[in-house]
Enzyme design. Structure first.
Site, PDB file in Angstrom:
ATOM      1  N   LYS A  39       0.836  -1.199   0.000  1.00  0.00           N
ATOM      2  CA  LYS A  39       0.000   0.000   0.000  1.00  0.00           C
ATOM      3  C   LYS A  39       0.876   1.256   0.000  1.00  0.00           C
ATOM      4  O   LYS A  39       2.079   1.193   0.280  1.00  0.00           O
ATOM      5  CB  LYS A  39      -0.920   0.003   1.226  1.00  0.00           C
ATOM      6  CG  LYS A  39      -0.186   0.052   2.557  1.00  0.00           C
ATOM      7  CD  LYS A  39      -1.157  -0.027   3.721  1.00  0.00           C
ATOM      8  CE  LYS A  39      -0.409   0.030   5.053  1.00  0.00           C
ATOM      9  NZ  LYS A  39      -1.312   0.008   6.212  1.00  0.00           N
ATOM     10  N   TYR A 271      14.237  30.314   7.719  1.00  0.00           N
ATOM     11  CA  TYR A 271      13.120  31.113   8.223  1.00  0.00           C
ATOM     12  C   TYR A 271      13.134  31.233   9.744  1.00  0.00           C
ATOM     13  O   TYR A 271      13.343  30.254  10.458  1.00  0.00           O
ATOM     14  CB  TYR A 271      11.797  30.495   7.789  1.00  0.00           C
ATOM     15  CG  TYR A 271      11.539  30.543   6.311  1.00  0.00           C
ATOM     16  CD1 TYR A 271      11.514  31.755   5.622  1.00  0.00           C
ATOM     17  CD2 TYR A 271      11.319  29.378   5.587  1.00  0.00           C
ATOM     18  CE1 TYR A 271      11.276  31.809   4.263  1.00  0.00           C
ATOM     19  CE2 TYR A 271      11.068  29.412   4.220  1.00  0.00           C
ATOM     20  CZ  TYR A 271      11.054  30.631   3.565  1.00  0.00           C
ATOM     21  OH  TYR A 271      10.815  30.672   2.220  1.00  0.00           O
TER      22      TYR A 271
END
Length: 385
Positions: A39, A271
Site C-alpha cells: 500500500k 526562516y
C-alpha cells in the site's frame, strides 16, 4: 545494477535487500503464506518493482489498502492473489470483481454493495470478513458478527460471493506482553470458530502484521501480512533493530549539495533565524524540503552525512531545501557532494529510525512520505535466485 544518475536527489531502492527481507520473514513463519503489503506506493518505495520483487522472493499474496491501489497492480500486469481492505460506499466493486481481487468486508453495507456488483458482473466476488477484535478501527464488532456471517453465507448460497478469508488486525503487536494481544487472539479464535461452525470455509485466517510475524508465532495462522518489515525497517525500535531480525533497509535517500558558502559569525539561517552561526563557518544547501517529505518537525535535529561527518539540519526545513552547518573547515565540501539523509547505515549514514527520533514520529512515516519529486532509482532489479 542500475547506474545512479547525477540527480538533485534520489531514493535508491535495493530490490535485492527487499527479496532477502521477504525470505527472512518467510523463515520466521514457515507454515504460513506471506502477504507483502504494498500500500501507499509500497511505503514510498515504488509499488510495481517492489511487488514483483516480493513475488520473486516467495510472497504469494499482495495487500493494498484501497481498491484503486490493487487495480493499479492489475493494470501493471501483476497476477496472483491481491487483497484490498479500505472500502467506502460506491467503491469500484465490479471492477475489483472483474480483476479477481479479494475484497475485505467489515459490515452489511459493504456486503450489499459487493453482492449487487457480483450480480452485475455475472460472477461471484471473493471476499474476506474482517472482525474488530479490539483495534477499534475497521472490522465488524463481535456483537454484529453473527449477522454478518449469516448474510455472507446467504450470499454464498446464492452464488454472489465466495468467502476466502477471515481476518483481523492487532493493536499492540509492537509491545510484547501487552494484555490486548492475548485478548485479541482469544477473541479472534472465537469469532473464527463461530464462522466456521456456521458453515464458512475460509482459505486463510490471518491476524499477524510485521511485529507479530517477527515475535508472536502463535499469531501466524494461515497467512502473515508483512508491511514495513519487507522494506527493512523495524516495526518498533523496542523490539530490535532491522539487523536483529535479519532485515536490511531497502531505501537510501541522498541529494547533491546545491551550494557551499562561507558566512560570518552571527549569521541567521533559514526562516525565523532559529539557528544563528556561532562562528565564521561554512554552510551547505541540501535541495530537499518538506515538499519532498522531509519532516519540518526535524528542523534543527535531522541528521545528514556530508563530507564523512554527521551534520544536523541548521534552522528550519523549508519547502524545497534545508541547510547544514559544515563548520569552519567545511570548505573541503564542494557543490555536488553527496548528502546522505538515511540508508542502511553501512557508510556511517543515519537511518530512517534516526530521522523518526529527530521528528518525534515512527520510521514508517519517514519512508512513506518521501514524495514523487524524488526519483526512485532501482538497484539489483534482476533476481538473485
Amino acid at each position: 545494477m542500475s547506474q545512479t544518475p547525477p540527480l538533485r536527489a534520489r531514493a535508491e531502492i535495493d530490490l535485492a535487500a527487499l527479496r532477502a527481507n521477504v525470505r527472512a520473514l518467510r523463515a520466521r513463519a514457515p507454515r504460513a503464506a506471506l502477504m507483502a503489503v504494498v500500500k501507499s506506493d509500497a511505503y514510498g518505495h515504488g509499488v510495481v518493482p517492489c511487488a514483483k520483487a516480493a513475488i520473486e522472493a516467495g510472497a504469494t499474496w499482495l495487500g493494498t489498502a484501497t481498491p484503486h491501489e490493487a487495480l493499479a497492480l492489475r493494470a501493471a500486469g501483476i497476477q496472483g492473489r491481491v487483497m484490498c481492505w479500505l472500502w467506502t460506499p460506491g467503491g469500484p466493486w465490479r471492477e475489483a470483481i472483474e480483476a479477481d481481487l479479494d475484497m475485505s468486508v467489515s459490515g452489511l453495507w459493504a456486503l450489499r454493495e459487493v453482492t449487487a456488483a457480483a450480480r452485475e458482473a455475472g460472477r461471484p466476488a471473493r471476499i474476506q470478513l474482517k472482525s474488530d477484535t479490539g483495534l477499534g478501527r475497521n472490522g465488524c464488532q463481535p456483537a454484529d458478527w453473527p449477522e454478518l456471517v449469516a448474510a455472507a453465507l446467504a450470499a454464498e448460497a446464492e452464488g454472489t460471493v465466495e468467502v476466502t478469508g477471515l481476518w483481523s488486525h492487532l493493536a499492540c503487536a509492537d509491545e510484547p506482553g501487552h494484555p490486548s494481544i492475548t485478548a485479541q487472539l482469544d477473541l479472534f479464535r472465537d469469532l473464527v470458530a463461530y464462522a466456521e461452525k456456521a458453515g464458512i470455509t475460509p482459505e486463510v485466517r490471518h491476524i499477524a502484521n510485521s511485529p507479530a510475524t517477527l515475535t508472536l508465532p502463535e499469531t501466524h495462522f494461515d497467512l502473515v501480512r508483512t508491511g514495513i518489515a519487507i522494506y527493512g525497517v523495524s516495526p518498533s525500535p523496542e523490539l530490535g533493530t532491522p539487523a536483529d531480525f535479519g532485515l536490511r533497509p531497502v531505501m537510501t535517500l541522498a541529494a547533491s549539495v546545491a551550494l557551499v558558502k562561507q558566512v560570518p559569525a552571527g549569521h541567521g539561517v533559514s526562516y525565523g533565524h532559529h539557528y544563528v552561526t556561532a562562528q565564521d563557518t561554512t554552510l551547505g544547501l541540501v535541495p530537499l524540503g518538506y515538499a519532498d517529505g522531509i519532516p519540518r518537525h526535524a528542523s534543527g535535529r535531522g541528521p545528514v552525512l556530508v563530507g564523512g561527518k554527521w551534520r544536523r539540519v541548521a534552522g528550519r526545513v523549508a519547502m524545497d531545501q534545508f541547510v547544514v552547518d559544515l563548520g569552519p573547515d567545511g570548505g573541503a565540501v564542494a557543490e555536488g557532494a553527496e548528502a546522505l539523509l538515511f540508508g542502511p547505515g553501512d557508510r556511517g549514514e543515519p537511518t530512517a529510525e534516526d530521522w523518526a527520533q529527530a521528528a518525534g514520529t515512527i520510521a514508517y512515516e519517514i519512508v512513506t512520505r518521501i514524495g514523487t519529486r524524488v526519483p526512485r532509482v532501482y538497484l539489483n532489479e534482476d533476481s538473485d535466485e
